[in-house]
Design a protein around this motif. Structure first.
Motif, PDB file in Angstrom:
ATOM      1  N   UNK A 147       0.834  -1.170   0.000  1.00 43.10           N
ATOM      2  CA  UNK A 147       0.000   0.000   0.000  1.00 43.10           C
ATOM      3  C   UNK A 147       0.890   1.248   0.000  1.00 43.10           C
ATOM      4  N   UNK A 148       0.411   2.317  -0.565  1.00 40.99           N
ATOM      5  CA  UNK A 148       1.260   3.491  -0.793  1.00 40.99           C
ATOM      6  C   UNK A 148       1.927   3.995   0.491  1.00 40.99           C
ATOM      7  N   UNK A 149       1.225   3.938   1.592  1.00 40.76           N
ATOM      8  CA  UNK A 149       1.740   4.542   2.820  1.00 40.76           C
ATOM      9  C   UNK A 149       2.948   3.817   3.401  1.00 40.76           C
ATOM     10  N   UNK A 150       3.228   2.601   2.938  1.00 44.24           N
ATOM     11  CA  UNK A 150       4.364   1.856   3.491  1.00 44.24           C
ATOM     12  C   UNK A 150       5.455   1.591   2.469  1.00 44.24           C
ATOM     13  N   UNK A 151       5.255   1.992   1.241  1.00 44.84           N
ATOM     14  CA  UNK A 151       6.262   1.749   0.198  1.00 44.84           C
ATOM     15  C   UNK A 151       7.597   2.379   0.584  1.00 44.84           C
ATOM     16  N   UNK A 152       8.657   1.598   0.409  1.00 41.91           N
ATOM     17  CA  UNK A 152       9.984   2.074   0.747  1.00 41.91           C
ATOM     18  C   UNK A 152      10.352   1.904   2.205  1.00 41.91           C
ATOM     19  N   UNK A 153       9.384   1.529   3.037  1.00 39.81           N
ATOM     20  CA  UNK A 153       9.654   1.347   4.473  1.00 39.81           C
ATOM     21  C   UNK A 153       9.443  -0.093   4.919  1.00 39.81           C
ATOM     22  N   UNK A 154       8.477  -0.767   4.331  1.00 45.03           N
ATOM     23  CA  UNK A 154       8.144  -2.144   4.722  1.00 45.03           C
ATOM     24  C   UNK A 154       8.586  -3.110   3.634  1.00 45.03           C
ATOM     25  N   UNK A 155       8.978  -4.308   4.047  1.00 46.25           N
ATOM     26  CA  UNK A 155       9.338  -5.369   3.118  1.00 46.25           C
ATOM     27  C   UNK A 155       8.689  -6.672   3.566  1.00 46.25           C
ATOM     28  N   UNK A 156       7.962  -7.301   2.650  1.00 47.12           N
ATOM     29  CA  UNK A 156       7.350  -8.595   2.930  1.00 47.12           C
ATOM     30  C   UNK A 156       8.197  -9.692   2.290  1.00 47.12           C
ATOM     31  N   UNK A 157       8.360 -10.782   3.000  1.00 49.15           N
ATOM     32  CA  UNK A 157       9.028 -11.945   2.409  1.00 49.15           C
ATOM     33  C   UNK A 157       8.480 -13.205   3.074  1.00 49.15           C
ATOM     34  N   UNK A 158       8.825 -14.331   2.515  1.00 47.82           N
ATOM     35  CA  UNK A 158       8.267 -15.588   3.004  1.00 47.82           C
ATOM     36  C   UNK A 158       9.300 -16.693   2.890  1.00 47.82           C
ATOM     37  N   UNK A 159       9.157 -17.655   3.777  1.00 49.99           N
ATOM     38  CA  UNK A 159       9.981 -18.856   3.757  1.00 49.99           C
ATOM     39  C   UNK A 159       9.035 -20.029   3.559  1.00 49.99           C
ATOM     40  N   UNK A 160       8.972 -20.525   2.348  1.00 47.58           N
ATOM     41  CA  UNK A 160       7.996 -21.568   2.042  1.00 47.58           C
ATOM     42  C   UNK A 160       8.304 -22.888   2.733  1.00 47.58           C
ATOM     43  N   UNK A 161       9.549 -23.106   3.079  1.00 50.01           N
ATOM     44  CA  UNK A 161       9.903 -24.334   3.787  1.00 50.01           C
ATOM     45  C   UNK A 161       9.415 -24.309   5.233  1.00 50.01           C
ATOM     46  N   UNK A 162       9.224 -23.125   5.777  1.00 47.44           N
ATOM     47  CA  UNK A 162       8.791 -22.974   7.161  1.00 47.44           C
ATOM     48  C   UNK A 162       7.347 -22.515   7.283  1.00 47.44           C
ATOM     49  N   UNK A 163       6.650 -22.386   6.166  1.00 49.12           N
ATOM     50  CA  UNK A 163       5.263 -21.876   6.171  1.00 49.12           C
ATOM     51  C   UNK A 163       5.174 -20.575   6.977  1.00 49.12           C
ATOM     52  N   UNK A 164       6.087 -19.688   6.749  1.00 47.32           N
ATOM     53  CA  UNK A 164       6.172 -18.458   7.517  1.00 47.32           C
ATOM     54  C   UNK A 164       6.305 -17.265   6.575  1.00 47.32           C
ATOM     55  N   UNK A 165       5.614 -16.199   6.917  1.00 52.13           N
ATOM     56  CA  UNK A 165       5.719 -14.948   6.183  1.00 52.13           C
ATOM     57  C   UNK A 165       6.147 -13.863   7.164  1.00 52.13           C
TER      58      UNK A 165
END
Length: 114
Positions: free
Chosen positions: A59-77
């Motif tokens: 969302x625009x308000x978090x661009x450049x500040x937040x990063x999402x990532x995931x580990x599919x082997x651990x079922x974790x985001x």
């Protein structure tokens, strides 16, 4: 079916890393997202990541500040949140995208205050 963690009270400008452990049923082969909700307001999408990690949305308000990532082997985001602002204060939830209605967790409280 999901368990969020990592929320805390931090000062403006600080950082937090949220984690979400999901069941395989929720997580596998599906986009995952972080949402947040302020009391009295609707839950909003903050960030989304594709199953194979090659596409993200913020969302625009978090661009450049937040990063999402995931580990599919651990079922974790994860949600790495930097340069936090008072307006980021909310309860943060994770879920598939689109959300699995029965899978909402308790969320994790993020409070930004000096």
């Amino acid at each position: 079916q999901v368990v969020e963690s990592g929320g805390n009270l931090v000062q403006p400008g600080g950082s937090l890393r949220l984690s979400c452990a999901a069941s395989r049923r929720i997580f596998n082969f599906r986009p995952m997202a972080w949402f947040r909700q302020i009391p009295g307001k609707e839950r909003e999408v903050v960030a989304v990541i594709s199953w194979n990690n090659n596409s993200t949305y913020y969302t625009d308000s978090v661009k450049g500040r937040f990063t999402i990532d995931r580990d599919n082997a651990k079922y974790t985001v994860y949600l790495q949140m930097n340069y936090l602002k008072a307006e980021d204060t909310a309860v943060y939830y994770c879920n598939s995208n689109p959300p699995t209605l029965w899978a909402w967790g308790q969320g994790t409280q993020v409070t930004i205050s000096s």
